[in-house]
Design a protein around this motif. Sequence first.
Motif, short mmCIF file in Angstrom:
data_model
loop_
_atom_site.label_atom_id
_atom_site.label_comp_id
_atom_site.label_asym_id
_atom_site.label_seq_id
_atom_site.Cartn_x
_atom_site.Cartn_y
_atom_site.Cartn_z
N ILE A 244 0.39 4.57 -6.04
CA ILE A 244 1.61 4.01 -5.48
C ILE A 244 1.63 4.21 -3.97
O ILE A 244 1.54 5.33 -3.48
CB ILE A 244 2.86 4.66 -6.13
N GLU A 245 1.71 3.09 -3.25
CA GLU A 245 1.81 3.15 -1.78
C GLU A 245 3.27 2.99 -1.41
O GLU A 245 3.85 1.91 -1.57
CB GLU A 245 0.99 2.02 -1.15
N SER A 246 3.88 4.08 -0.94
CA SER A 246 5.31 4.02 -0.64
C SER A 246 5.71 5.27 0.12
O SER A 246 4.92 6.18 0.30
CB SER A 246 6.12 3.97 -1.95
N SER A 247 6.98 5.31 0.52
CA SER A 247 7.53 6.55 1.07
C SER A 247 7.71 7.55 -0.08
O SER A 247 7.70 7.16 -1.26
CB SER A 247 8.90 6.27 1.70
N ASP A 250 10.83 6.60 -2.22
CA ASP A 250 10.61 5.48 -3.16
C ASP A 250 9.70 5.92 -4.32
O ASP A 250 9.89 5.51 -5.46
CB ASP A 250 10.00 4.28 -2.44
N PHE A 251 8.71 6.77 -4.01
CA PHE A 251 7.81 7.28 -5.05
C PHE A 251 8.64 8.06 -6.08
O PHE A 251 8.50 7.86 -7.30
CB PHE A 251 6.75 8.18 -4.40
N TYR A 254 10.75 5.82 -8.25
CA TYR A 254 9.92 5.05 -9.20
C TYR A 254 9.50 5.91 -10.38
O TYR A 254 9.66 5.52 -11.54
CB TYR A 254 8.70 4.45 -8.49
N ARG A 311 0.31 9.51 -5.38
CA ARG A 311 0.73 9.10 -4.02
C ARG A 311 -0.51 8.68 -3.25
O ARG A 311 -1.47 9.43 -3.13
CB ARG A 311 1.41 10.25 -3.30
N LYS A 336 2.82 -1.36 -4.63
CA LYS A 336 3.33 -1.18 -3.26
C LYS A 336 4.85 -1.31 -3.30
O LYS A 336 5.36 -2.35 -3.72
CB LYS A 336 2.71 -2.21 -2.33
N LEU A 337 5.55 -0.26 -2.89
CA LEU A 337 7.02 -0.29 -2.94
C LEU A 337 7.59 -0.45 -1.54
O LEU A 337 7.03 0.05 -0.58
CB LEU A 337 7.55 1.00 -3.56
#
Length: 337
Positions: A244-247, A250-251, A254, A311, A336-337
């Motif tokens: 998961i590519e995110s802050s 957001d991770f 999710y 992450r 990708k979030l």
Amino acid sequence: MKTVLLENNEKDITIAAELIRNGEVVGVPTETVYGLCADARNESAVKAVFEAKGRPADNPLIVHLAEFSQAELYTSYIPELAYRLAEKFCPGALTMVLPKNNRIPMITSGGLDTVGIRVPSHPVMHRVIELSGCPVAAPSANISGLPSPTCAEHVMQDMNGRISAVINGGNSKYGVESTVISFDNENTVRILRPGAVTKEMLAQICGNVIIDPAILSELAENAVASSPGMKYKHYSPKADVIMIESSLQDFIEYVDQNNSDNTYSLIFDGDEDNFPCRYLTYGADSSQQAHMIFRRLRELDDMGAEKVYVRAPSKTGVGLAVYNRLIRAAGFEVIKL
Ligand code: AMP
Ligand code: MG
């Protein structure tokens, strides 16, 4: 076959070198990951390596030498740029793909007319090569497709009963396999597999450094791989890995919403506060992440993880190597979030 666990001392290293000279297969620590060593010139020894790993026959083995100057014995041409790179990165975690000569049999090069050459810096591996007097073919010492081994216990988990011996040399320094490069022309190298020798480090010596597209995204169905290893599923634990590519925020949201039994997160050191689900951490920066990633993937299997949200690491420096291993462990499944 009984696999003997050898210690990191001159007597045991001499035993290992003798086994290799006699055509047997031995697990040896290197600064990248542990390798399965065999005499690269001996077709039956190399065949035993492919069999122990269950490795596809077209996936070539890297040949390890004590000094870069010995590459002249096994190749038909070495560009000037390779010598300049060797001055800086040999010994070290850099593998250079060069046209081979007939001292390296086709079985070792997976049927290619090129051979990957590396000069390892690990004192045990270096001594094994010196004492055996062989060019040493050494792929990672895991069952093909599983995470690479970064300590002797991991080698034993995969190879006990399949090879003659393993030398226990503690944890690998880098934790990811070598950087593999080929030469597009006299001034340009292409990274076929990222490792501890980074794009930024190569760029200090080379005019041009290309990152092969297959490092970051899946090869198209009919595409020809620049490096056979790119075709195969790799580094995969039993669990379904999803990157998961995110802050961080957001991770967290999710995984909190998608949590279920036997789901784990693989997060950075420093992300732990109030983390809502089960997790392991894999370091705070790229070099720690490289050091820990394969160990963590194995641990998640041992824990019975069925799904793992990871992450996404940084793609700079050695982070590119970590990203590459994880995206392959994830079968290129990225959210990708
Ligand atoms: P391992 O033996 O597990 O470290 O994997 C070595 C990888 O290096 C292989 O999977 C290939 O992708 C790459 N490699 C080794 N030799 C060559 C070569 N002659 N040409 C292109 N890639 C190579
Ligand atoms: Mg491997």
